[in-house]
Motif scaffolding. Sequence first.
Motif, PDB file in Angstrom:
ATOM      1  N   TRP A  22       0.843  -1.191   0.000  1.00 48.09           N
ATOM      2  CA  TRP A  22       0.000   0.000   0.000  1.00 48.09           C
ATOM      3  C   TRP A  22       0.876   1.238   0.000  1.00 48.09           C
ATOM      4  O   TRP A  22       1.952   1.247   0.596  1.00 48.09           O
ATOM      5  N   GLN A  23       0.401   2.286  -0.661  1.00 47.88           N
ATOM      6  CA  GLN A  23       1.130   3.539  -0.657  1.00 47.88           C
ATOM      7  C   GLN A  23       1.069   4.134   0.748  1.00 47.88           C
ATOM      8  O   GLN A  23      -0.005   4.256   1.334  1.00 47.88           O
ATOM      9  N   LEU A  24       2.209   4.484   1.282  1.00 47.91           N
ATOM     10  CA  LEU A  24       2.291   5.069   2.610  1.00 47.91           C
ATOM     11  C   LEU A  24       3.182   6.308   2.563  1.00 47.91           C
ATOM     12  O   LEU A  24       3.993   6.470   1.667  1.00 47.91           O
ATOM     13  N   GLY A  25       3.043   7.167   3.537  1.00 49.25           N
ATOM     14  CA  GLY A  25       3.849   8.376   3.625  1.00 49.25           C
ATOM     15  C   GLY A  25       3.175   9.542   2.950  1.00 49.25           C
ATOM     16  O   GLY A  25       2.295   9.375   2.109  1.00 49.25           O
ATOM     17  N   PRO A  26       3.566  10.752   3.342  1.00 48.82           N
ATOM     18  CA  PRO A  26       2.865  11.951   2.879  1.00 48.82           C
ATOM     19  C   PRO A  26       3.012  12.265   1.401  1.00 48.82           C
ATOM     20  O   PRO A  26       2.163  12.930   0.827  1.00 48.82           O
ATOM     21  N   GLY A  27       4.060  11.813   0.744  1.00 51.19           N
ATOM     22  CA  GLY A  27       4.208  12.073  -0.691  1.00 51.19           C
ATOM     23  C   GLY A  27       4.513  13.531  -0.996  1.00 51.19           C
ATOM     24  O   GLY A  27       5.098  14.242  -0.187  1.00 51.19           O
ATOM     25  N   THR A  96      -1.298  13.857   8.954  1.00 51.87           N
ATOM     26  CA  THR A  96      -0.062  14.297   8.304  1.00 51.87           C
ATOM     27  C   THR A  96       0.571  13.220   7.431  1.00 51.87           C
ATOM     28  O   THR A  96       1.340  13.543   6.532  1.00 51.87           O
ATOM     29  N   GLU A  97       0.251  11.963   7.668  1.00 48.30           N
ATOM     30  CA  GLU A  97       0.844  10.870   6.897  1.00 48.30           C
ATOM     31  C   GLU A  97      -0.031  10.386   5.749  1.00 48.30           C
ATOM     32  O   GLU A  97       0.331   9.440   5.050  1.00 48.30           O
ATOM     33  N   THR A  98      -1.179  11.010   5.537  1.00 48.78           N
ATOM     34  CA  THR A  98      -2.030  10.628   4.407  1.00 48.78           C
ATOM     35  C   THR A  98      -1.309  10.972   3.107  1.00 48.78           C
ATOM     36  O   THR A  98      -0.842  12.106   2.943  1.00 48.78           O
ATOM     37  N   PRO A  99      -1.198  10.026   2.180  1.00 46.26           N
ATOM     38  CA  PRO A  99      -0.520  10.332   0.914  1.00 46.26           C
ATOM     39  C   PRO A  99      -1.179  11.515   0.191  1.00 46.26           C
ATOM     40  O   PRO A  99      -2.411  11.600   0.108  1.00 46.26           O
ATOM     41  N   ALA A 100      -0.347  12.413  -0.299  1.00 49.15           N
ATOM     42  CA  ALA A 100      -0.844  13.594  -1.005  1.00 49.15           C
ATOM     43  C   ALA A 100      -1.710  13.200  -2.199  1.00 49.15           C
ATOM     44  O   ALA A 100      -2.636  13.933  -2.559  1.00 49.15           O
ATOM     45  N   ASP A 101      -1.453  12.039  -2.806  1.00 49.44           N
ATOM     46  CA  ASP A 101      -2.275  11.574  -3.930  1.00 49.44           C
ATOM     47  C   ASP A 101      -3.740  11.433  -3.504  1.00 49.44           C
ATOM     48  O   ASP A 101      -4.653  11.751  -4.285  1.00 49.44           O
ATOM     49  N   ILE A 102      -3.965  10.953  -2.290  1.00 52.13           N
ATOM     50  CA  ILE A 102      -5.328  10.748  -1.782  1.00 52.13           C
ATOM     51  C   ILE A 102      -5.999  12.107  -1.562  1.00 52.13           C
ATOM     52  O   ILE A 102      -7.146  12.320  -1.943  1.00 52.13           O
ATOM     53  N   VAL A 103      -5.261  13.028  -0.940  1.00 47.58           N
ATOM     54  CA  VAL A 103      -5.797  14.363  -0.694  1.00 47.58           C
ATOM     55  C   VAL A 103      -6.057  15.066  -2.024  1.00 47.58           C
ATOM     56  O   VAL A 103      -7.092  15.714  -2.206  1.00 47.58           O
ATOM     57  N   ALA A 104      -5.138  14.920  -2.975  1.00 44.08           N
ATOM     58  CA  ALA A 104      -5.302  15.540  -4.292  1.00 44.08           C
ATOM     59  C   ALA A 104      -6.557  15.038  -4.990  1.00 44.08           C
ATOM     60  O   ALA A 104      -7.283  15.814  -5.623  1.00 44.08           O
ATOM     61  N   ALA A 105      -6.857  13.757  -4.845  1.00 44.68           N
ATOM     62  CA  ALA A 105      -8.068  13.199  -5.460  1.00 44.68           C
ATOM     63  C   ALA A 105      -9.321  13.790  -4.821  1.00 44.68           C
ATOM     64  O   ALA A 105     -10.282  14.135  -5.518  1.00 44.68           O
ATOM     65  N   ALA A 106      -9.301  13.946  -3.502  1.00 45.81           N
ATOM     66  CA  ALA A 106     -10.455  14.543  -2.812  1.00 45.81           C
ATOM     67  C   ALA A 106     -10.634  15.997  -3.235  1.00 45.81           C
ATOM     68  O   ALA A 106     -11.747  16.435  -3.532  1.00 45.81           O
ATOM     69  N   VAL A 107      -9.538  16.743  -3.293  1.00 44.63           N
ATOM     70  CA  VAL A 107      -9.602  18.150  -3.702  1.00 44.63           C
ATOM     71  C   VAL A 107     -10.103  18.257  -5.141  1.00 44.63           C
ATOM     72  O   VAL A 107     -10.956  19.095  -5.446  1.00 44.63           O
TER      73      VAL A 107
END
Length: 117
Positions: A22-27, A96-107
Amino acid sequence: MTVAPGGPGFSTTIEALRLREWQLGPGQPTLVMDQFSAEDFHLIVDDRADVHVSSKDGRFYLGWFPLGRPGTDGEGWTIAVTGTAKVPGYHLSFDTETPADIVAAAVARVLETSRRV
């Protein structure tokens, strides 16, 4: 290979039981920030190096807190959309550790649902 249960339960395969990566880390937070244009949004970097983005109409807010949002337990990202007199708004947050890819998809999805009036 399917394993048949002897009674009530479920069946599965050996392949389904294998571990996954699984992708882990903030990215890379730029995946999130690159979605905002200066034409439609204000961007502020404060003295803690936290980043705040708001729509020019003030109804959308994104905050990125690389070291955690003050007063929270590790909140790294917050997204809020202000409601109207008839419909409530909403708020999303990620640690803080949610991958930026996940946040980017939500945004991206939030931005896709907006429209000029």
